[in-house]
Design a protein around this motif. Sequence first.
Motif, PDB file in Angstrom:
ATOM      1  N   TYR A   1       0.851   9.621  -3.623  1.00 38.29           N
ATOM      2  CA  TYR A   1       1.627  10.774  -3.473  1.00 38.29           C
ATOM      3  C   TYR A   1       3.060  10.624  -3.136  1.00 38.29           C
ATOM      4  O   TYR A   1       4.201  11.446  -3.540  1.00 38.29           O
TER       5      TYR A   1
ATOM      6  N   VAL B   1      -8.624  15.715  -5.027  1.00 42.54           N
ATOM      7  CA  VAL B   1      -8.293  14.420  -5.444  1.00 42.54           C
ATOM      8  C   VAL B   1      -9.262  13.438  -4.870  1.00 42.54           C
ATOM      9  O   VAL B   1      -9.883  13.427  -3.932  1.00 42.54           O
ATOM     10  N   ALA B   2      -9.920  12.570  -5.985  1.00 43.56           N
ATOM     11  CA  ALA B   2     -10.692  11.644  -5.364  1.00 43.56           C
ATOM     12  C   ALA B   2     -10.059  10.347  -5.226  1.00 43.56           C
ATOM     13  O   ALA B   2      -9.219   9.906  -6.368  1.00 43.56           O
ATOM     14  N   ASP B   3     -10.002   9.584  -4.274  1.00 41.16           N
ATOM     15  CA  ASP B   3      -9.107   8.525  -4.006  1.00 41.16           C
ATOM     16  C   ASP B   3      -9.922   7.179  -3.759  1.00 41.16           C
ATOM     17  O   ASP B   3     -10.469   7.220  -2.303  1.00 41.16           O
ATOM     18  N   PRO B   4     -10.277   6.359  -4.796  1.00 40.36           N
ATOM     19  CA  PRO B   4     -11.352   5.123  -4.363  1.00 40.36           C
ATOM     20  C   PRO B   4     -10.312   4.320  -3.739  1.00 40.36           C
ATOM     21  O   PRO B   4     -10.861   3.061  -3.351  1.00 40.36           O
ATOM     22  N   ALA B   5      -8.997   4.309  -3.436  1.00 40.23           N
ATOM     23  CA  ALA B   5      -8.238   3.254  -2.709  1.00 40.23           C
ATOM     24  C   ALA B   5      -8.104   3.760  -1.185  1.00 40.23           C
ATOM     25  O   ALA B   5      -7.548   3.094  -0.407  1.00 40.23           O
TER      26      ALA B   5
ATOM     27  N   ASN C   1      -2.956   6.970  -9.229  1.00 35.68           N
ATOM     28  CA  ASN C   1      -3.304   5.983  -8.600  1.00 35.68           C
ATOM     29  C   ASN C   1      -3.690   4.906  -8.851  1.00 35.68           C
ATOM     30  O   ASN C   1      -4.712   4.402  -9.444  1.00 35.68           O
TER      31      ASN C   1
ATOM     32  N   LEU D   1      -6.765  -3.562   0.897  1.00 39.87           N
ATOM     33  CA  LEU D   1      -6.193  -2.847  -0.204  1.00 39.87           C
ATOM     34  C   LEU D   1      -7.224  -1.713  -0.922  1.00 39.87           C
ATOM     35  O   LEU D   1      -7.245  -0.797  -1.039  1.00 39.87           O
ATOM     36  N   THR D   2      -8.240  -2.512  -1.318  1.00 40.53           N
ATOM     37  CA  THR D   2      -9.315  -1.906  -2.211  1.00 40.53           C
ATOM     38  C   THR D   2     -10.487  -1.971  -1.891  1.00 40.53           C
ATOM     39  O   THR D   2     -11.694  -1.259  -2.185  1.00 40.53           O
TER      40      THR D   2
ATOM     41  N   LYS E   1       0.827  -1.008  -0.155  1.00 36.24           N
ATOM     42  CA  LYS E   1       0.196  -0.150  -0.071  1.00 36.24           C
ATOM     43  C   LYS E   1       0.732   1.144  -0.069  1.00 36.24           C
ATOM     44  O   LYS E   1       0.607   2.165  -0.741  1.00 36.24           O
TER      45      LYS E   1
ATOM     46  N   GLY F   1     -13.038  -2.108  -4.558  1.00 37.32           N
ATOM     47  CA  GLY F   1     -13.266  -1.069  -5.259  1.00 37.32           C
ATOM     48  C   GLY F   1     -12.042  -0.897  -6.335  1.00 37.32           C
ATOM     49  O   GLY F   1     -11.228  -1.684  -6.289  1.00 37.32           O
ATOM     50  N   PRO F   2     -12.073   0.167  -7.250  1.00 40.47           N
ATOM     51  CA  PRO F   2     -12.898   1.241  -7.349  1.00 40.47           C
ATOM     52  C   PRO F   2     -14.065   0.696  -8.196  1.00 40.47           C
ATOM     53  O   PRO F   2     -13.887   0.133  -9.115  1.00 40.47           O
TER      54      PRO F   2
ATOM     55  N   LEU G   1      -4.028   2.005  -7.201  1.00 45.37           N
ATOM     56  CA  LEU G   1      -4.918   0.957  -6.650  1.00 45.37           C
ATOM     57  C   LEU G   1      -6.463   1.600  -6.767  1.00 45.37           C
ATOM     58  O   LEU G   1      -7.492   1.055  -6.680  1.00 45.37           O
ATOM     59  N   GLY G   2      -6.398   2.941  -7.212  1.00 38.19           N
ATOM     60  CA  GLY G   2      -7.779   3.646  -7.278  1.00 38.19           C
ATOM     61  C   GLY G   2      -8.042   3.627  -8.762  1.00 38.19           C
ATOM     62  O   GLY G   2      -9.305   4.308  -8.962  1.00 38.19           O
TER      63      GLY G   2
ATOM     64  N   VAL H   1      -1.213  17.990  -2.514  1.00 38.22           N
ATOM     65  CA  VAL H   1      -2.829  18.169  -3.105  1.00 38.22           C
ATOM     66  C   VAL H   1      -3.499  18.889  -2.184  1.00 38.22           C
ATOM     67  O   VAL H   1      -3.337  19.036  -0.762  1.00 38.22           O
TER      68      VAL H   1
ATOM     69  N   ILE I   1      -8.200  15.164  -0.409  1.00 36.25           N
ATOM     70  CA  ILE I   1      -8.555  14.154  -0.641  1.00 36.25           C
ATOM     71  C   ILE I   1     -10.061  13.541  -0.329  1.00 36.25           C
ATOM     72  O   ILE I   1     -10.359  13.549   0.866  1.00 36.25           O
TER      73      ILE I   1
END
Lengths: 309, 458
Positions: free
Chosen positions: A153, B283-287, A167, A254-255, A147, A258-259, A169-170, B224, B227
């Motif tokens: 970032y 920022v959109a972070d789906p994780a 991103n 981790l997710t 992760k 998602g996403p 994983l996103g 950023v 989030i």
Amino acid sequence: MTQRSNAAASKQPPKLSVHQRSRVLARKETLSAYLFLLPSLIFFLGFVVAPMVMCLVYSFFDMGLNMDEATFVGLGNYFEMFQDAIFRKGFLNTVIIVVVAVPTVTAFSLWVSSAIYQMKAFTRSFYRCVFYLPVVTGTVAVTVVWKWMFNPYNGLINQIFDSVGFNWLGNPKTALACIIMILFTTSIGQPIVLYVAALGNVDHSLVEAAQVDGATKFQVFWKVKWPQIMPTTLYILVITTINSFQCFALIQLLTSGGPNHATDTIMYYIFDMAYKYHRFGYANAMGVILAIIIAIFSAVQFKLAKSET
Amino acid sequence: MKKLLALLLALTMTFGMVACGSKETTDADQTTEPGTMETGDTANTGDTAEGGETTGDATAITIWTYPIGKFGDRDSVNELIAKFNEVHPEISVTLELLDYTNGDTQVTGAITAGTTPDIIMEGPERLVTNWGAAGKMVDLSDLWTDEVKADIEATSPSVVSACQLDGKYYEYPLCMTTHTMAINYEAFEAAGALQYIDEETRTWTTEDFQNALKALKDAGATPVNGIVYCGGQGGDQGTRALVNNLFSGTYTNAEHTEYTANSPENVEALTLLQTLVNDGLLVADPAAQAADELQQFANGTAAMTFCWNASNKAQYAADVSFTPFAMAFPSDDGEPELCGGIWGFGIFDNGDQARIDAAKTFIQFVCDDETQAAASVQMTGFFPVRSSLGNVYASTETEADADEFLTLMPYLGDYYNVTGGWTEQRTLWFNMLQQVFSGTDAQTAADTFVESANANIK
């Protein structure tokens, strides 16, 4: 005195024939075997067979937290499952994971093992240890490290690819690939150890004979070594398939699927339905289907491996 | 010889089994004698966590706590239990700590296995709406005397209504707070964005919010600006409050009988967030879940967090090298409505009246005892639900921090967490945000969310 000796003689058991004695002995041995088996059999029945039967029975019920309010719905859960878009997505993702991960893990493990099995004992042990480390390291620890590496970032991956902000994983396009990659790293340890052992046990006289007969390296591998390591390959295929089908912790940590359900699998969806939606009957029905799918995959693998040998 | 060996083996096994049985009995005896046992030992006894027992005059009970301030710290809770045992040596308390990642799974597993604890500490969304509605909790109406009701109502009538369902009280509350957001004060200062916030009231408008985001981006004060996390349900109160406040939408109707996230106000807010993300202002972070976002805020990567409260401030105090400044969520009219948090105790109905009574005694000690109640609230880092306790942080080291959040308490909005299907809608909410940020039309995503969420209301 004579009377007493006659009475003692009458109390003695009748003499058995050899055939009868061997039957008694066999019966005793069978009984002993069952007695030795009994503890593990009890555990097997209690913790494997009984839950499987309960899973099957519960799959015909609509049940929540209150088990006593469960209602019989027959095949309702099964019909619902195949109309459930998220289940279908999870099924597709699961198949992708299995289809990609199983051959990759098996081929890579065989390749690495072929390279290291003839090395000196210390070097061989070193490589086995390195590849086995992710297996013995806790999933949570491994996941935390990954992760961090995938952090958009300040993660290592983005530093390497100079893509800060991306991103992995996103993003629905890369998330599943990331999961498969992490699964790959945690899955290769055991196959490598098994293959190194199997390749070490290949009959060298056959290899030398093939080489004397002018066989190429590929022919030696394909015609001599491959058939001998086939049982190991079959075992690796089956356990890797089952592990891939049951991939859960990585996704949970981790997710969360998602996403947008891009990393949902059947296993994760089962957890979701049981522990978030409290739909235990529906979750059990999915569990039954998952078990059937795994059984079919394993049977096909056995069949193919049998025809190879 | 063989027979002798077999006899010896059989005797050894028999003695082994007897010894095991004796040990169990000894352990059980120890559990029922709290006066002779150190609290730490009691708290660490995992094997009795499945349920307490009653033997003779002594009663053993178990408590599971979610990490609500120091109620997530074993030593602090053990200290509390030790104080309780000074007054009630006849009751031993076994502690198990839960976390928000796996806690619900553990409780659900315990419910299905019939091994629930006696006491559990959390909010009405779990104790009332979830387990209470499923008939798993004890009615605590006898603890809710008229005096208690009046005392709590004086703080907030919504606390009283949140703790009950169909006239039965399934939670006895201890503390409450408002969930806020926070900004990196120095980053805002460097970007000249402080002009967009009202530092005194800690409020800002939606327009101010957008201007601040632009200023922050132009200045590049942090990697950023903020989030919008949607990788899971953790900290979802922050994203709900963000969406609801931007254009004064509501999450449910006033009666808490249906979800209204697809109202024009909420859809407008979702569309605005979509635009802000597309423009690189957010920022959109789906994780990421709230914990991930908070860490990025604490690291100085993000200039704001949407998941802030007194407990988080204390937790991340050592990590931050700037001033985290608590703020209300931006709203179009500058009058925010913040999500509330209420925490207290509930009792699982294990069918043993002695244990239920012992559990009630413990809860009353923690929440009502004159010498303990204020200290219990301080442990949470939040504010008392009992008006009679006054400012429990007055003249303490944390008074300044507490005042920061006390300023925001008047913006406490409707406590809608008691709406049916609460647990289920949490999963649907973050999935809906993921859809919105992956390009799905906001109205379509919100409609789907509302349809599914309402379908789970029973």
